[in-house]
Scaffold this motif. Structure first.
Motif, PDB file in Angstrom:
ATOM      1  N   THR A 150       0.850  -1.193   0.000  1.00 22.67           N
ATOM      2  CA  THR A 150       0.000   0.000   0.000  1.00 22.67           C
ATOM      3  C   THR A 150       0.887   1.246   0.000  1.00 22.67           C
ATOM      4  N   LYS A 151       0.335   2.344  -0.525  1.00 17.85           N
ATOM      5  CA  LYS A 151       1.130   3.587  -0.627  1.00 17.85           C
ATOM      6  C   LYS A 151       1.076   4.399   0.669  1.00 17.85           C
ATOM      7  N   THR A 152       0.163   4.058   1.550  1.00 18.19           N
ATOM      8  CA  THR A 152      -0.028   4.854   2.755  1.00 18.19           C
ATOM      9  C   THR A 152       1.193   4.777   3.682  1.00 18.19           C
ATOM     10  N   LEU A 153       1.421   5.847   4.433  1.00 18.71           N
ATOM     11  CA  LEU A 153       2.486   5.817   5.448  1.00 18.71           C
ATOM     12  C   LEU A 153       1.920   5.163   6.702  1.00 18.71           C
ATOM     13  N   SER A 223      -6.276   2.027   3.155  1.00 23.47           N
ATOM     14  CA  SER A 223      -5.080   2.452   2.427  1.00 23.47           C
ATOM     15  C   SER A 223      -5.306   3.696   1.577  1.00 23.47           C
ATOM     16  N   HIS A 226      -3.486   8.933   3.708  1.00 27.73           N
ATOM     17  CA  HIS A 226      -2.044   9.147   3.524  1.00 27.73           C
ATOM     18  C   HIS A 226      -1.250   8.665   4.731  1.00 27.73           C
ATOM     19  N   GLN A 255       6.332   1.542   8.087  1.00 28.24           N
ATOM     20  CA  GLN A 255       7.621   2.118   7.703  1.00 28.24           C
ATOM     21  C   GLN A 255       8.312   2.756   8.906  1.00 28.24           C
ATOM     22  N   PRO A 348       3.279  10.201   1.674  1.00 23.02           N
ATOM     23  CA  PRO A 348       3.263   9.969   0.223  1.00 23.02           C
ATOM     24  C   PRO A 348       2.791  11.224  -0.525  1.00 23.02           C
TER      25      PRO A 348
END
Lengths: 348, 348
Positions: A150-153, A223, A226, A255, A348
């Motif tokens: 997923t692109k989410t932080l 997701s 952000h 992350q 992101p």
């Protein structure tokens, strides 16, 4: 599902009203004070709530459901989370009284109140709901390792012990991020967080093969945000609960980690034979464990300086920052702007 | 509880009869061959079982329950453990046929067959039992950290992946120790081990807060033995199952670990994006994680050299012994005497 709007809650703490034993009660009062009309606690009835837990000004403490009825309550919330999650026998009467008086029941205990034949019948007869917050949804998948795609932080709180400030830290980060205009979401993984937020999965109550799958589902379903500020559980070195901690770490694939710690605590809560480990040891261990599934770094230290003066807390924060080379704060005393400053460039 | 004596088992594998997919079937045949009268597998019906899985000489493979009845079977055992543990739809007929023909059912699937109304009614009508091996006992306590206070020597298998030889290694160690006259016991923690041994708890199927408690209970209930050879689960770096691995490690509080590994496997099974980690990295991580709860050492490496020649396997064993400075063996090819030599001086 029980509605989160127009709630008028009576919280049951029954003699256990202190900041650590009544974690659920204290947290609901901290983040949903406008929803709380009274506490039931025979031992503390008539006392001033603020002098006991430092918050909740004006909320009356009484002994029985009957004494709360003029406040038009809509639900009774079980306000403690005892080890094992079992229902103390003496609390049954409050629950039956509540149902008879047309209050819903909200419970985060391990034992499901809606499996209890007496409660179940009363709820049915009086058309009330029993919301067993810890009961997991039925569609939890096995983990697939896909949260990291997923692109989410994803920022997860971890800790040096249980009951040390992970939920509070995650909520404060989500709230501060929203205030700064970020598209952020708190992700509840425990019963109290779910009661406050209205959604989430109690990962400590899923079948153990599905811990990571539950964490992954929470992330993937959210997701589009952000920033996900994900509530952690337990600690990686806990003799009873470490499995939940690790499954959550690998399933959520964060992350960044915020390590939560209470400077005055020297041994694990309820486990006096197990010392709290040094922060650098824990940082190294969390990062090494996360690395093969999804590399991440500890990006801040959240200190629970409850019971310390502001002066002592600031000294402790400085000491920890020097020791770990990471930003540290007490979210309740000094806010979490330091963390948000670190999170912002990662968005992101 | 279903009796372990005088069993005449029919094992259902239905087209999945290979050493890795039919782990349960293969292991029951390996350790309880005398109990097995037939396999049901339409795809492999009529073939020679030994040529497919290397063991089981003389056990017929057929297509239906009807074809096994002259062998007087007493139970149908579900012989695979698919990811997620759900029941493939096409298997239902075999189960209903078995119940109608007065066979008991033994299943290690995540879904409980005795919760299925049709199976439940048939079992009742024909007075047969459905043994859902994974269903945990109801009296599992929360972890207390007390397994380490038992005097028994606790040896736990851990691994670089799932399905890599942990159960086999633990059984072989227990059997070899008993042969040498030690007061030893295999401790099953997964469905196949329980089917072979007749007791144990499937720790991957307990509520996640109770993983360590389940492991601890297994140890404490067996603490009159001098040696417990405890079946491990998963791996500490698995994106889906690591929580179970860690809860077991902390709950069982072993003094020694045997690290299981398959030299030919380069990525996690079913998780091709996750490489198998170097043995020294894993040894360090397992020891560091165990240390705060109960210090222990990896004392041997168990290699699953399936598909390799004996010559290649021996070369691999030498390489690993040099790399790790620990005794290594393939339990199936070369036995576990090396491990027993290391365990003997540690016995109480």
């Amino acid at each position: 599902m029980y509605s989160m709007t127009n709630r008028r809650l009576v919280i049951l703490t029954e003699g256990r009203l202190d900041v650590f034993s009544a974690k659920t009660a204290v947290s609901v009062i901290r983040y949903r004070k406008e929803d709380v009309v009274a506490l039931i606690d025979r031992v503390n009835a008539g006392k001033d709530i603020e002098s006991i837990i430092g918050i909740g000004k004006g909320i009356p403490i009484v002994s029985t459901i009957a004494e709360t009825l003029h406040l038009k309550p809509t639900a009774l919330l079980i306000g403690i989370a005892p080890p094992g999650g079992m229902l103390p026998a003496e609390w049954r009467k409050h629950i039956t009284d509540a149902l008879i008086n047309k209050l819903h029941i909200i419970s985060g205990l391990h034992c499901h109140l809606d499996d209890d034949p007496e409660f179940c019948k009363l709820a049915h007869d009086h058309q009330r709901e029993i919301w067993d917050v810890r009961k997991p949804p039925e569609d939890i998948p096995l983990g697939s390792g896909k949260a990291k795609e997923t692109k989410t932080l994803r920022i997860l709180t971890v800790g040096s012990d249980c009951n040390i400030g992970k939920m509070v830290t995650s909520i404060e980060i989500a709230n501060a991020a929203k205030k700064r205009g970020f598209n952020a979401c708190f992700v509840a993984t425990g019963q109290t967080g779910i009661m406050i937020d209205g959604s989430g999965i109690a990962v400590d109550h899923v079948i153990s093969d599905f811990i990571s799958g539950a964490a992954e589902k929470l992330v993937i379903d959210r997701s589009h945000y952000h920033l996900l500020s994900i509530e952690g559980q337990g600690t990686i070195v806990h003799p009873a609960y470490s499995g939940v901690t690790l499954g959550l770490l690998h399933g959520a694939a964060p992350q960044g980690l915020i390590l939560c710690h209470q400077p005055t605590r020297k041994t694990l809560r309820h486990f006096a034979n197990f010392p709290i480990l040094p922060l650098p040891y824990l940082i190294d261990l969390y990062e090494k464990l996360a690395q093969p599934v999804h590399p991440c770094k500890v990006i801040g230290i959240s200190l629970n300086c409850f019971g310390m003066t502001d002066h002592d807390a600031l000294q402790e924060i400085q000491k920890v920052e020097k020791e770990t080379k990471l930003p540290a704060t007490d979210p309740i005393k000094f806010g979490v702007n330091k963390f948000i400053d670190g999170i912002r460039p990662l968005l992101p």
